[in-house]
Design a protein around this motif. Structure first.
Motif, PDB file in Angstrom:
ATOM      1  N   LEU A 195      39.178 -10.032  15.720  1.00  0.00           N
ATOM      2  CA  LEU A 195      38.337 -10.997  16.439  1.00  0.00           C
ATOM      3  C   LEU A 195      37.984 -12.184  15.544  1.00  0.00           C
ATOM      4  CD1 LEU A 195      35.829  -8.661  18.357  1.00  0.00           C
ATOM      5  CD2 LEU A 195      37.515 -10.208  19.389  1.00  0.00           C
ATOM      6  N   LEU A 196      37.704 -11.899  14.299  1.00  0.00           N
ATOM      7  CA  LEU A 196      37.368 -12.967  13.355  1.00  0.00           C
ATOM      8  C   LEU A 196      38.556 -13.918  13.174  1.00  0.00           C
ATOM      9  CD1 LEU A 196      35.616 -14.325  11.197  1.00  0.00           C
ATOM     10  CD2 LEU A 196      36.382 -12.566   9.584  1.00  0.00           C
ATOM     11  N   VAL A 197      39.755 -13.363  12.994  1.00  0.00           N
ATOM     12  CA  VAL A 197      40.945 -14.197  12.817  1.00  0.00           C
ATOM     13  C   VAL A 197      41.173 -15.086  14.031  1.00  0.00           C
ATOM     14  CG1 VAL A 197      43.460 -14.149  12.599  1.00  0.00           C
ATOM     15  CG2 VAL A 197      42.064 -12.611  11.197  1.00  0.00           C
ATOM     16  N   ASN A 198      41.037 -14.515  15.231  1.00  0.00           N
ATOM     17  CA  ASN A 198      41.235 -15.299  16.451  1.00  0.00           C
ATOM     18  C   ASN A 198      40.207 -16.422  16.563  1.00  0.00           C
ATOM     19  OD1 ASN A 198      42.470 -15.715  19.168  1.00  0.00           O
ATOM     20  ND2 ASN A 198      40.432 -15.112  19.871  1.00  0.00           N
ATOM     21  N   ALA A 199      38.964 -16.125  16.212  1.00  0.00           N
ATOM     22  CA  ALA A 199      37.903 -17.139  16.323  1.00  0.00           C
ATOM     23  C   ALA A 199      38.121 -18.292  15.347  1.00  0.00           C
ATOM     24  CB  ALA A 199      36.539 -16.493  16.079  1.00  0.00           C
ATOM     25  N   LEU A 200      38.784 -18.025  14.224  1.00  0.00           N
ATOM     26  CA  LEU A 200      39.002 -19.061  13.214  1.00  0.00           C
ATOM     27  C   LEU A 200      40.221 -19.927  13.496  1.00  0.00           C
ATOM     28  CD1 LEU A 200      38.154 -17.056   9.959  1.00  0.00           C
ATOM     29  CD2 LEU A 200      36.700 -18.666  11.193  1.00  0.00           C
ATOM     30  N   LEU A 201      41.029 -19.558  14.493  1.00  0.00           N
ATOM     31  CA  LEU A 201      42.192 -20.369  14.857  1.00  0.00           C
ATOM     32  C   LEU A 201      41.747 -21.722  15.424  1.00  0.00           C
ATOM     33  CD1 LEU A 201      44.440 -17.684  16.622  1.00  0.00           C
ATOM     34  CD2 LEU A 201      44.734 -18.633  14.318  1.00  0.00           C
ATOM     35  N   PRO A 202      42.563 -22.755  15.240  1.00  0.00           N
ATOM     36  CA  PRO A 202      42.203 -24.065  15.823  1.00  0.00           C
ATOM     37  C   PRO A 202      42.001 -23.992  17.336  1.00  0.00           C
ATOM     38  CG  PRO A 202      44.024 -24.281  14.260  1.00  0.00           C
ATOM     39  CD  PRO A 202      43.783 -22.808  14.442  1.00  0.00           C
TER      40      PRO A 202
ATOM     41  N   PRO B 251      41.477 -20.865  19.717  1.00  0.00           N
ATOM     42  CA  PRO B 251      41.396 -19.415  19.980  1.00  0.00           C
ATOM     43  C   PRO B 251      41.968 -19.072  21.347  1.00  0.00           C
ATOM     44  CG  PRO B 251      39.319 -20.247  19.101  1.00  0.00           C
ATOM     45  CD  PRO B 251      40.168 -21.449  19.423  1.00  0.00           C
ATOM     46  N   ALA B 252      42.662 -17.941  21.410  1.00  0.00           N
ATOM     47  CA  ALA B 252      43.293 -17.510  22.655  1.00  0.00           C
ATOM     48  C   ALA B 252      42.371 -16.574  23.427  1.00  0.00           C
ATOM     49  CB  ALA B 252      44.622 -16.819  22.347  1.00  0.00           C
ATOM     50  N   VAL B 253      42.565 -16.519  24.740  1.00  0.00           N
ATOM     51  CA  VAL B 253      41.783 -15.632  25.589  1.00  0.00           C
ATOM     52  C   VAL B 253      42.319 -14.207  25.540  1.00  0.00           C
ATOM     53  CG1 VAL B 253      41.170 -15.121  27.990  1.00  0.00           C
ATOM     54  CG2 VAL B 253      40.986 -17.453  27.128  1.00  0.00           C
ATOM     55  N   TRP B 254      43.657 -14.051  25.571  1.00  0.00           N
ATOM     56  CA  TRP B 254      44.231 -12.714  25.719  1.00  0.00           C
ATOM     57  C   TRP B 254      43.837 -11.745  24.602  1.00  0.00           C
ATOM     58  CZ3 TRP B 254      47.358 -10.681  22.014  1.00  0.00           C
ATOM     59  CH2 TRP B 254      48.011 -11.559  21.144  1.00  0.00           C
ATOM     60  N   PRO B 255      43.664 -12.192  23.321  1.00  0.00           N
ATOM     61  CA  PRO B 255      43.239 -11.212  22.311  1.00  0.00           C
ATOM     62  C   PRO B 255      41.869 -10.602  22.605  1.00  0.00           C
ATOM     63  CG  PRO B 255      44.137 -13.161  21.247  1.00  0.00           C
ATOM     64  CD  PRO B 255      43.970 -13.496  22.692  1.00  0.00           C
ATOM     65  N   LEU B 256      40.998 -11.346  23.275  1.00  0.00           N
ATOM     66  CA  LEU B 256      39.682 -10.795  23.596  1.00  0.00           C
ATOM     67  C   LEU B 256      39.825  -9.593  24.523  1.00  0.00           C
ATOM     68  CD1 LEU B 256      37.594 -14.051  24.189  1.00  0.00           C
ATOM     69  CD2 LEU B 256      37.930 -12.768  22.067  1.00  0.00           C
ATOM     70  N   TYR B 257      40.726  -9.681  25.482  1.00  0.00           N
ATOM     71  CA  TYR B 257      40.954  -8.566  26.390  1.00  0.00           C
ATOM     72  C   TYR B 257      41.654  -7.400  25.692  1.00  0.00           C
ATOM     73  CZ  TYR B 257      39.687 -11.573  30.346  1.00  0.00           C
ATOM     74  OH  TYR B 257      39.008 -12.386  31.239  1.00  0.00           O
ATOM     75  N   VAL B 258      42.670  -7.713  24.892  1.00  0.00           N
ATOM     76  CA  VAL B 258      43.404  -6.646  24.197  1.00  0.00           C
ATOM     77  C   VAL B 258      42.494  -5.897  23.231  1.00  0.00           C
ATOM     78  CG1 VAL B 258      45.270  -6.175  22.559  1.00  0.00           C
ATOM     79  CG2 VAL B 258      45.640  -7.779  24.439  1.00  0.00           C
ATOM     80  N   ILE B 259      41.719  -6.636  22.456  1.00  0.00           N
ATOM     81  CA  ILE B 259      40.823  -6.004  21.478  1.00  0.00           C
ATOM     82  C   ILE B 259      39.734  -5.220  22.192  1.00  0.00           C
ATOM     83  CG2 ILE B 259      39.128  -6.472  19.660  1.00  0.00           C
ATOM     84  CD1 ILE B 259      40.939  -8.880  18.873  1.00  0.00           C
TER      85      ILE B 259
END
Length: 434
Positions: free
Chosen positions: A108-115, A117-125
């Motif tokens: 979650l931290l890595v996704n939030a730091l992306l320029p 952030p994607a929606v799908w990782p929130l659902y997968v995680i």
């Protein structure tokens, strides 16, 4: 020479939490501290994920869908996790699942730091986290009767709830500030750090191997646990009432939109904290719970109170009254939870405890997940406040109907129930010196 029985506490001392489990059990202390630390961080993420989803999509239905993606792994792994808890070393399950949840927090931290952030990782995680929690919780719940004396189990339930509430108040309240002023990344980073501390604590637990009477994990063993639960109508009643209360009246998914509707965006963290704050008040004055014996009645009455409090929170238009009614709902939910836990821990035999803990997990987790979907869908269709007050009223009516249909739940008495008496005698015999 007869023993002198100490007089029960009176006055203010009679209301204070009973610390007997904390004083008597080293492993209980470790589990309590581990839960306190990890809950604090997890509540940061609990607020951050729906806020991030709202920022990325602007959709109440998308926020509610988080509960939908968590549902399938919750059902599948909750039941199988219960069978694993009976058949495997409980400490090992707890350690490995804690490590896995820490890695998901890092994702979650890595996704939030992306320029972007994607929606799908929130659902997968969310789905993977649900699976790990579903494996871990039966192990945690079934470990408790092994490390705490039978007569201390209601007190242990209150102390565990107190631990959850401290994190539930501090985490969301801090999350509102952290997310607003420091960003989502910091919320996820703190959660990751808390998992590292918690892992260090649970590694030090004593091993807890499977009971020699426990069945190996299989569909047959899961079915055996389900049959036992079905034949215990008072237990079935606790599951049904909690499912109804959480499915119909859990408002958490729409709180970001309720804060906007009340023109009080600043109150979001307080809204998330209000329910655990009410629960904390009950835990801090929970000494009276050890003197209540008709647990089933308390479960039903408190669940009705939860529904009415949530309904009031949806009706009133002042944000401070909303916070007050959410806190009152938390009080009622905590009372119901204490007595549900006491009934489970004091009546279910050790060789079935993990599988029944898996069923319990479904009863108090599937309801909130489905409740998120219900609340989000109803809010998108009829409005946020309608979603909240209608769910609360339906909850009160549904629980009242269930209470009428469940006479064994309403007549349950911990002093005379055959299952409670049998388990109490078995543990007393096991404790006698050979």
């Amino acid at each position: 020479m007869s023993k002198t029985v100490p007089a029960p506490p009176s006055g203010l001392r009679a209301l204070l939490p009973d610390l007997s489990p904390w004083r008597a059990s080293r492993d209980f202390r470790r589990l309590w501290m581990s839960g306190l630390v990890t809950n604090f961080g997890s509540f940061l993420t609990f607020v951050a994920v729906p806020v991030q989803m709202k920022e990325l999509t602007g959709s109440a239905a998308a926020v509610g869908a988080i509960g939908a993606v968590e549902l399938v792994p919750l059902v599948v792994f909750g039941l199988y996790g219960g069978a694993l808890a009976d058949a495997w070393d409980k400490r090992r399950l707890i350690v490995w699942t804690e490590l896995g949840m820490g890695l998901l927090s890092a994702a979650l931290l890595v996704n939030a730091l992306l320029p972007d952030p994607a929606v799908w990782p929130l659902y997968v995680i969310a789905a993977l986290s649900s699976a790990l929690v579903s494996v871990q919780r039966p192990a945690l719940d079934s470990l408790l009767p092994r490390i705490v004396a039978h007569e201390h189990l209601p007190a242990a339930a209150s102390l565990n709830a107190l631990r959850w509430q401290v994190g539930g108040i501090a985490g969301p309240a801090l999350a509102g500030v952290v997310v607003a002023y420091a960003g989502l990344g910091w919320a996820y980073a703190v959660d990751l750090a808390t998992f590292a501390v918690s892992l260090a604590l649970v590694v030090g637990l004593a091993s807890s191997p499977a009971s020699h009477e426990a069945a190996k994990p299989s569909l047959r063993s899961i079915a055996e646990g389900a049959r036992y639960a079905w034949n215990r109508k008072e237990l079935l009643g606790t599951y049904a009432i909690d499912l109804a209360a959480m499915f119909l009246a859990m408002p958490l998914a729409v709180l970001p939109f309720l804060a906007d509707d009340l023109d009080a965006e600043w109150s979001l963290g307080l809204m998330y904290a209000a329910i655990p704050a009410g629960a904390l008040l009950v835990s801090l004055t929970s000494g009276w719970t050890s003197r209540v014996h008709r647990h089933g009645r308390m479960v039903a009455v408190a669940a009705v109170g939860w529904g009415l409090a949530v309904a009031a929170a949806g009706i009133v238009g002042d944000v401070w009254l909303v916070l007050l009614f959410l806190a009152l709902g938390g009080c009622c939910d905590m009372v119901s939870g204490i007595f549900r836990s006491a009934m489970w821990n004091q009546t279910i035999p050790d060789e079935l405890r993990g599988r029944l803990a898996g069923i319990e997990l479904l009863s108090y987790s599937v309801g909130p997940q489905l409740g998120q979907v219900r609340a989000g869908g109803m809010a998108a269709w009829a409005g946020v406040r309608t979603s909240v007050w209608s769910g609360g009223l339906l909850c009160a009516a549904g629980v009242g109907l269930l209470a009428l249909c469940l006479p064994k739940l309403m007549t349950y008495d911990a002093r005379t129930d055959e299952h409670a008496v049998r388990l109490r005698e078995r543990r007393a015999a096991a404790a006698e010196p050979v």
